[in-house]
Design an enzyme around this catalytic site. Structure first.
Site, PDB file in Angstrom:
ATOM      1  N   GLU A  37      24.991  43.113  36.540  1.00  0.00           N
ATOM      2  CA  GLU A  37      25.555  44.459  36.402  1.00  0.00           C
ATOM      3  C   GLU A  37      24.559  45.404  35.742  1.00  0.00           C
ATOM      4  O   GLU A  37      24.392  46.550  36.178  1.00  0.00           O
ATOM      5  CB  GLU A  37      26.843  44.408  35.587  1.00  0.00           C
ATOM      6  CG  GLU A  37      28.013  43.780  36.316  1.00  0.00           C
ATOM      7  CD  GLU A  37      29.229  43.596  35.438  1.00  0.00           C
ATOM      8  OE1 GLU A  37      30.329  43.440  35.985  1.00  0.00           O
ATOM      9  OE2 GLU A  37      29.082  43.608  34.198  1.00  0.00           O
ATOM     10  N   SER A  61      31.593  44.804  39.254  1.00  0.00           N
ATOM     11  CA  SER A  61      32.446  43.620  39.300  1.00  0.00           C
ATOM     12  C   SER A  61      33.684  43.847  38.440  1.00  0.00           C
ATOM     13  O   SER A  61      33.716  44.723  37.590  1.00  0.00           O
ATOM     14  CB  SER A  61      31.679  42.393  38.792  1.00  0.00           C
ATOM     15  OG  SER A  61      30.469  42.222  39.501  1.00  0.00           O
ATOM     16  N   SER A  94      38.234  43.748  37.915  1.00  0.00           N
ATOM     17  CA  SER A  94      39.487  44.135  38.554  1.00  0.00           C
ATOM     18  C   SER A  94      39.529  45.597  38.976  1.00  0.00           C
ATOM     19  O   SER A  94      40.129  45.938  40.006  1.00  0.00           O
ATOM     20  CB  SER A  94      40.659  43.832  37.615  1.00  0.00           C
ATOM     21  OG  SER A  94      40.524  44.539  36.388  1.00  0.00           O
ATOM     22  N   LYS A 117      40.866  50.855  27.699  1.00  0.00           N
ATOM     23  CA  LYS A 117      39.460  50.588  27.395  1.00  0.00           C
ATOM     24  C   LYS A 117      38.805  51.705  26.584  1.00  0.00           C
ATOM     25  O   LYS A 117      37.626  51.614  26.242  1.00  0.00           O
ATOM     26  CB  LYS A 117      38.684  50.384  28.699  1.00  0.00           C
ATOM     27  CG  LYS A 117      39.347  49.425  29.689  1.00  0.00           C
ATOM     28  CD  LYS A 117      39.543  48.045  29.107  1.00  0.00           C
ATOM     29  CE  LYS A 117      40.274  47.123  30.073  1.00  0.00           C
ATOM     30  NZ  LYS A 117      39.555  46.875  31.329  1.00  0.00           N
ATOM     31  N   ASP A 141      30.861  50.949  38.209  1.00  0.00           N
ATOM     32  CA  ASP A 141      31.259  49.676  37.609  1.00  0.00           C
ATOM     33  C   ASP A 141      32.341  49.912  36.565  1.00  0.00           C
ATOM     34  O   ASP A 141      32.546  51.038  36.105  1.00  0.00           O
ATOM     35  CB  ASP A 141      30.048  48.995  36.969  1.00  0.00           C
ATOM     36  CG  ASP A 141      30.189  47.477  36.901  1.00  0.00           C
ATOM     37  OD1 ASP A 141      31.320  46.968  37.082  1.00  0.00           O
ATOM     38  OD2 ASP A 141      29.168  46.796  36.656  1.00  0.00           O
ATOM     39  N   ALA A 154      34.311  48.528  32.769  1.00  0.00           N
ATOM     40  CA  ALA A 154      33.884  48.234  31.407  1.00  0.00           C
ATOM     41  C   ALA A 154      35.038  47.592  30.657  1.00  0.00           C
ATOM     42  O   ALA A 154      36.212  47.825  30.972  1.00  0.00           O
ATOM     43  CB  ALA A 154      33.427  49.500  30.682  1.00  0.00           C
ATOM     44  N   ASP A 155      34.700  46.782  29.670  1.00  0.00           N
ATOM     45  CA  ASP A 155      35.718  46.185  28.813  1.00  0.00           C
ATOM     46  C   ASP A 155      36.102  47.130  27.679  1.00  0.00           C
ATOM     47  O   ASP A 155      37.233  47.096  27.196  1.00  0.00           O
ATOM     48  CB  ASP A 155      35.204  44.861  28.238  1.00  0.00           C
ATOM     49  CG  ASP A 155      34.916  43.846  29.332  1.00  0.00           C
ATOM     50  OD1 ASP A 155      35.797  43.639  30.176  1.00  0.00           O
ATOM     51  OD2 ASP A 155      33.797  43.288  29.356  1.00  0.00           O
ATOM     52  N   GLY A 194      33.032  40.795  30.296  1.00  0.00           N
ATOM     53  CA  GLY A 194      34.229  39.973  30.160  1.00  0.00           C
ATOM     54  C   GLY A 194      34.414  39.044  31.345  1.00  0.00           C
ATOM     55  O   GLY A 194      34.982  37.962  31.224  1.00  0.00           O
TER      56      GLY A 194
END
Length: 282
Positions: free
Chosen positions: A153, A75, A77, A171, A131, A133-134, A146
């Site tokens: 996830e 999930s 952007s 990141k 996936d 990551a922040d 976030g």
């Protein structure tokens, strides 16, 4: 880049257009002129970050997705670009790919791109999960959540034989907290958010704050109908121990700490390259 060119010209021009629309000579620029250039700089940075996300996503999909695989779709952007690339490859190479989503957003992306949608009931074992990551530290410990999808996830990542992370250069950190300042997300049962918040602060310091929604009144509600606490920690921790300890607090559903799960991280860089990071060899 158009934004970069505009920014360069704005510094050289004998006149500058202020936000109010007035032309000002370079020799007597008002205080407000700097906001115009600052805006262009921020816009250029945003363009660079989006391009970096795309580079990382394309590299991961090209290197890790093969025919006849079940793929976990993350999930956020950055994952949008991964699904774009996955759909392109499915069409061009006639790949047989089944996708398992980690959120409502991921499910919609899969359907919008005409990809095969499944779930963990039908496909409990995945070949690979991709996936975002922040934040990612030097040991490949991640902060995720976030966007509020941390529990699903982590479930999907845990069901995959290979878990691959994609991110832009912002990141990348040596230690968690250097880049990401919003804390570690913790999904909680709604009735328990105050006791859990107090327990985390008492045991580990910092502050665990209920995440409030932006476009609705009240708190953020996850896809699982739970609340999210953002724990703003004060210093580096033994993240494996902290993750386990927080999950033992009654009312905690899951944390946004992904420890020892990522197999490889792809960082899209400002110069157009892709940096690959694997776990350190112990």
């Amino acid at each position: 880049m158009r934004v970069q060119r505009w920014a360069e010209l704005s510094l050289r021009a004998p006149f500058l257009l202020c936000a109010c629309g007035k032309r000002w000579p370079s020799s007597s620029r008002p205080q407000g002129w700097r906001h115009v250039f600052d805006f262009s700089s921020r816009s250029y940075s945003a363009v660079m970050a989006e391009e970096a996300k795309k580079l990382a996503a394309y590299a991961a999909v090209d290197n890790h997705v093969q025919n006849n695989q079940v793929v976990g779709v993350g999930s956020g952007s950055t994952i949008v670009y991964a699904v774009d690339r996955l759909a392109d490859r499915v069409r061009q190479e006639k790949l047989n790919i089944v996708c398992v989503p980690t959120s409502f957003q991921a499910r919609q992306l899969i359907l919008q791109h005409g990809l095969s949608l499944s779930d963990l009931d039908r496909h409990p074992e995945l070949d690979v999960a991709i996936d975002g990551a922040d934040e990612v530290d030097a040991s490949l410990t991640l902060i995720k959540g976030g966007g509020g999808c941390l529990t699903q996830e982590k479930i999907v990542a845990g069901c995959a034989k290979h878990f691959v992370v994609i991110a832009d250069y912002r990141k990348d950190s040596k230690a968690l907290g250097q880049q990401w300042k919003k804390g570690v997300p913790v999904e909680v049962i709604p009735m328990a958010y105050i006791p859990v918040s107090r327990a985390i602060a008492r045991r580990f310091g910092g502050e665990a704050v209920l995440r409030m929604a932006v476009s609705k009144a009240g708190p953020v509600v996850t896809d699982n109908s739970n609340f999210i606490l953002d724990w703003k920690f004060e210093h580096a921790q033994n993240w494996k121990e902290v993750n386990t300890a927080i999950k033992m607090i009654p009312g905690v559903v899951e944390t946004g700490l992904f420890v020892g799960m990522a197999e490889r991280v792809y960082f899209g860089m400002e110069d157009g390259s892709v940096k690959i990071r694997d776990p350190p060899v112990n």
